[in-house]
Write an enzyme that holds these catalytic residues in place. Structure first.
Site, PDB file in Angstrom:
ATOM      1  N   ASP A  97      49.558 101.333   3.504  1.00 57.45           N
ATOM      2  CA  ASP A  97      49.414 102.740   3.705  1.00 57.45           C
ATOM      3  C   ASP A  97      48.262 102.687   5.110  1.00 57.45           C
ATOM      4  OD1 ASP A  97      49.398 105.431   4.011  1.00 57.45           O
ATOM      5  OD2 ASP A  97      48.820 105.657   1.954  1.00 57.45           O
ATOM      6  N   ASP A  98      48.659 103.159   6.101  1.00 59.82           N
ATOM      7  CA  ASP A  98      47.700 103.304   7.251  1.00 59.82           C
ATOM      8  C   ASP A  98      47.265 101.907   7.565  1.00 59.82           C
ATOM      9  OD1 ASP A  98      48.000 106.104   7.219  1.00 59.82           O
ATOM     10  OD2 ASP A  98      45.847 106.462   6.656  1.00 59.82           O
TER      11      ASP A  98
ATOM     12  N   CYS B 119      52.888 109.440   7.159  1.00 54.98           N
ATOM     13  CA  CYS B 119      52.979 109.091   5.895  1.00 54.98           C
ATOM     14  C   CYS B 119      54.252 109.675   5.254  1.00 54.98           C
ATOM     15  CB  CYS B 119      51.864 109.586   5.005  1.00 54.98           C
ATOM     16  SG  CYS B 119      50.198 109.010   5.293  1.00 54.98           S
TER      17      CYS B 119
ATOM     18  N   ARG C 115      58.009 107.630   4.791  1.00 48.52           N
ATOM     19  CA  ARG C 115      58.531 107.495   3.505  1.00 48.52           C
ATOM     20  C   ARG C 115      59.873 108.082   3.411  1.00 48.52           C
ATOM     21  NH1 ARG C 115      53.857 105.606   0.829  1.00 48.52           N
ATOM     22  NH2 ARG C 115      52.311 105.645   2.406  1.00 48.52           N
TER      23      ARG C 115
ATOM     24  N   LYS D 212      52.551 105.320  -4.346  1.00 47.72           N
ATOM     25  CA  LYS D 212      52.441 106.545  -3.691  1.00 47.72           C
ATOM     26  C   LYS D 212      53.894 107.041  -3.445  1.00 47.72           C
ATOM     27  CE  LYS D 212      50.845 108.616   0.674  1.00 47.72           C
ATOM     28  NZ  LYS D 212      49.587 108.291   1.687  1.00 47.72           N
TER      29      LYS D 212
ATOM     30  N   HIS E 103      54.778 110.996  -2.422  1.00 51.17           N
ATOM     31  CA  HIS E 103      54.548 111.792  -1.321  1.00 51.17           C
ATOM     32  C   HIS E 103      55.626 112.456  -0.624  1.00 51.17           C
ATOM     33  CE1 HIS E 103      51.268 112.220   2.174  1.00 51.17           C
ATOM     34  NE2 HIS E 103      51.318 113.303   1.477  1.00 51.17           N
TER      35      HIS E 103
ATOM     36  N   HIS F 126      44.682 102.859   3.182  1.00 52.21           N
ATOM     37  CA  HIS F 126      44.259 104.315   3.388  1.00 52.21           C
ATOM     38  C   HIS F 126      42.756 104.772   2.827  1.00 52.21           C
ATOM     39  CE1 HIS F 126      44.726 108.802   3.396  1.00 52.21           C
ATOM     40  NE2 HIS F 126      46.072 108.653   3.678  1.00 52.21           N
TER      41      HIS F 126
ATOM     42  N   ASP G  68      53.307 102.067   6.802  1.00 51.42           N
ATOM     43  CA  ASP G  68      54.067 103.471   7.065  1.00 51.42           C
ATOM     44  C   ASP G  68      53.625 104.173   8.491  1.00 51.42           C
ATOM     45  OD1 ASP G  68      51.514 104.159   6.464  1.00 51.42           O
ATOM     46  OD2 ASP G  68      52.015 105.607   5.117  1.00 51.42           O
ATOM     47  N   ASN G  69      52.476 103.492   9.050  1.00 50.35           N
ATOM     48  CA  ASN G  69      52.184 104.047  10.616  1.00 50.35           C
ATOM     49  C   ASN G  69      51.158 103.166  10.793  1.00 50.35           C
ATOM     50  OD1 ASN G  69      51.126 106.479   8.451  1.00 50.35           O
ATOM     51  ND2 ASN G  69      49.450 105.415   9.267  1.00 50.35           N
TER      52      ASN G  69
ATOM     53  N   LYS H  50      48.090 106.331  14.178  1.00 49.41           N
ATOM     54  CA  LYS H  50      48.999 107.207  13.337  1.00 49.41           C
ATOM     55  C   LYS H  50      48.815 108.631  13.971  1.00 49.41           C
ATOM     56  CE  LYS H  50      48.135 109.395   8.534  1.00 49.41           C
ATOM     57  NZ  LYS H  50      47.098 109.182   7.280  1.00 49.41           N
TER      58      LYS H  50
END
Length: 537
Positions: free
Chosen positions: A50-51, A88, A92, A153, A155, A240, A345-346, A386
């Site tokens: 994540d991130d 995010c 996803r 996660k 989301h 993240h 994710d990014n 991001k």
């Protein structure tokens, strides 16, 4: 128990049933809705960070210690030109469905704070949950008789009563943070669920990355004796914000970033390592330092060293946990026939966040991030972050590891790919088709293309175009050309083969190519119900 499991359990391996034929030949079940091959199929583990920036793993050039992911890369394939959907929720949605985010109903963010913007956008393409004209990987693989498991996660939908949780979207078992962010030292019980119930997961010594892995390992152990394979989606929140890490992990990095000369030194070091690893072309230039990056000589260097040390420690702990999962696969004898996919994710996150330091950065009462200067380093050698559709926003490393199915170990491939390809790849190795209808709903045709030909031969016929949009930031890549724009800016054109760091804008030199790619983007946007950029201005 689904139909194919029922038939196997009761010995109907060769039978004729209304609407379904079952045989010993190539297919166990063959009907208008499903085709499942009998040959040994792999387990599939999909791991999402994540991130995390493009250069944050040591097998992608980082100084951060990631030996377990390095081992997966050394015996697998690293993708150097793989794209996500910039943020995010959209990523996803795309990852889980094999569609572009807008087609799955999540063209923007699902969070409650985004309600006013979604109302302004006024389109089913910008809702707060996955729609029912898509299927998740779990729903598709359930049809192919897989055990479907999730930890991490979610989301992409918060309301169980509306059928939006993982258990409602094809996962047999799930332990999830339903929303987008959390403390690493505790989870809000009103945002945490096991299967169909809210759950208080907190206990002494809780750390979220460890907890997600504990649950994942438990799920894998529970299905280890099942004759059917499993699909595990392990979606970490690491790295993240907030910056939360264990003291022993932070200590490994403390002082190293200051000694290296801060972000100028680390960025240069990563760039050189990436070229030696074959992640970058040796002739590409390092993009200019972002205008928002601070002067290292004027900042509190000790505090900035600490911020990056905590961030590095979060990634380090994630890698440690991936090592625990790999060991469990070895212990169970499942390692060789398990496809593992790891990506982010990014791009790295430049958001400032709260900057509440509390008793110290990294501790449970702190709420802060590592900020733009370090994010620019995480995205070495690219521009932006991001949110944006420049390379720094949409580029992710992808590691694919499958001892029984990938034949050229350690390869770095420049074949472009997109996150919609993950679903297609999973279905390909699972020998399971993609449905035209599901639970009475027409399903949007799959957008992705399988990566399996790359596993087998190193190449494949790829996408004619790869288009991405988030908050009006947009791009279209076609062959070596990439057309890209910020929501408030005009089109830029780059020759990705010679300038992937987007330093030489050729928009005025090739108006014909600009017109061609703009037409391609407009056609894609219309097909996927993407709102015009004016909605974001």
């Amino acid at each position: 128990m689904n139909l194919s499991k029922y038939l196997k359990a009761f010995g109907f391996l060769s039978a004729s049933i209304t609407g379904v034929s079952v045989s010993h030949a190539d297919t166990v079940i063959d009907s208008s809705s499903i085709s499942v091959k009998t040959e040994k199929r792999p387990n599939i583990i999909l791991i999402l960070a994540d991130d995390m920036g493009f250069s944050d793993l040591s097998c992608y050039g980082s100084e951060i210690d990631t030996p377990n992911l390095n081992s997966l890369a050394a015996k697998g394939i690293r993708f150097s030109q793989f794209y996500n959907s910039a943020r995010c929720c959209p990523t996803r949605a795309s990852l889980l469905t094999g569609l572009h985010p807008h087609q799955a109903g999540i063209g923007w963010m699902t969070d409650d704070w985004g309600a006013a913007t979604r109302a302004k956008l006024d389109s089913d393409a910008y809702s707060n949950a996955l729609n029912h004209n898509c299927v998740t990987i779990a729903e598709a693989l359930q049809r192919g008789n897989y055990n479907t498991l999730m930890s991490g996660k979610w989301h992409v939908g918060y309301k169980h009563e509306l059928g939006q949780w993982p258990v409602d979207r094809g996962f047999d078992h799930s332990f999830v943070l339903t929303h987008g962010a959390s403390s690493y030292y505790s989870m809000n019980p009103t945002l945490t669920a096991i299967d169909g119930e809210y759950y208080d997961a907190n206990h002494e010594g809780f750390y979220i990355t460890d907890e997600f892995t504990n649950r994942a390992i438990n799920y894998v152990e529970d299905v280890a004796d099942d004759k059917e394979p499993f699909f595990l989606y392990l979606a970490y929140t690491s790295p993240h914000w907030p910056l939360h890490a264990q003291p022993e992990d932070i200590a490994k990095y403390r002082g190293k970033y200051k000694a290296a000369g801060g972000w100028p030194g680390i960025r240069t070091q990563r760039f050189e390592r990436m070229k030696k690893l074959g992640i970058l072309d040796k002739d590409w230039e390092l993009s200019p330092v972002d205008s928002g990056v601070a002067n290292w000589s004027t900042v509190d260097q000790d505090q900035m060293d600490l911020r990056m040390s905590v961030y590095a420690a979060q990634i380090d702990r994630m890698d440690q946990n991936i090592g625990r999962l790999l060991k469990k696969l070895d212990d169970l004898g499942e390692r060789d026939n398990t496809l593992i996919l790891f990506l982010a994710d990014n791009g790295a996150c430049a958001e400032y966040y709260d900057n509440v330091i509390g008793s110290g950065i990294g501790n449970a009462d702190s709420k802060t991030a590592y900020w733009r200067s370090w994010a620019n380093t995480s995205n070495t050698p690219f521009r932006m972050y991001k949110h944006w559709a420049h390379e720094g926003g949409i580029s992710t490393g992808l590691i694919a590891n499958w001892p029984a199915g990938i034949h050229k170990h350690g390869m770095v491939t420049n074949e472009p790919g997109h996150i919609v390809d993950i679903m297609a790849t999973c279905l390909d190795v699972a020998k399971t088709d993609y449905p035209k209808t599901y639970k009475g709903n027409d399903i949007t045709p799959l957008e992705g293309l399988s990566l399996v030909p790359i596993f087998e031969t190193g190449t494949r016929p790829g996408h004619e175009t790869i288009c991405i949009e988030h908050e009006g930031h947009r791009c279209c890549r076609k062959g070596k050309w990439k057309l890209v724009a910020k929501a408030t800016g005009s089109w830029e054109l780059y020759d990705i083969d010679n300038d992937r760091t987007e330093t030489n804008n050729l928009v005025s030199e090739h108006p014909d190519i600009v017109a061609e790619l703009e037409a391609d983007y407009d056609a894609w946007a219309a097909r996927c119900n993407v709102r015009d950029v004016s909605y974001w201005q």
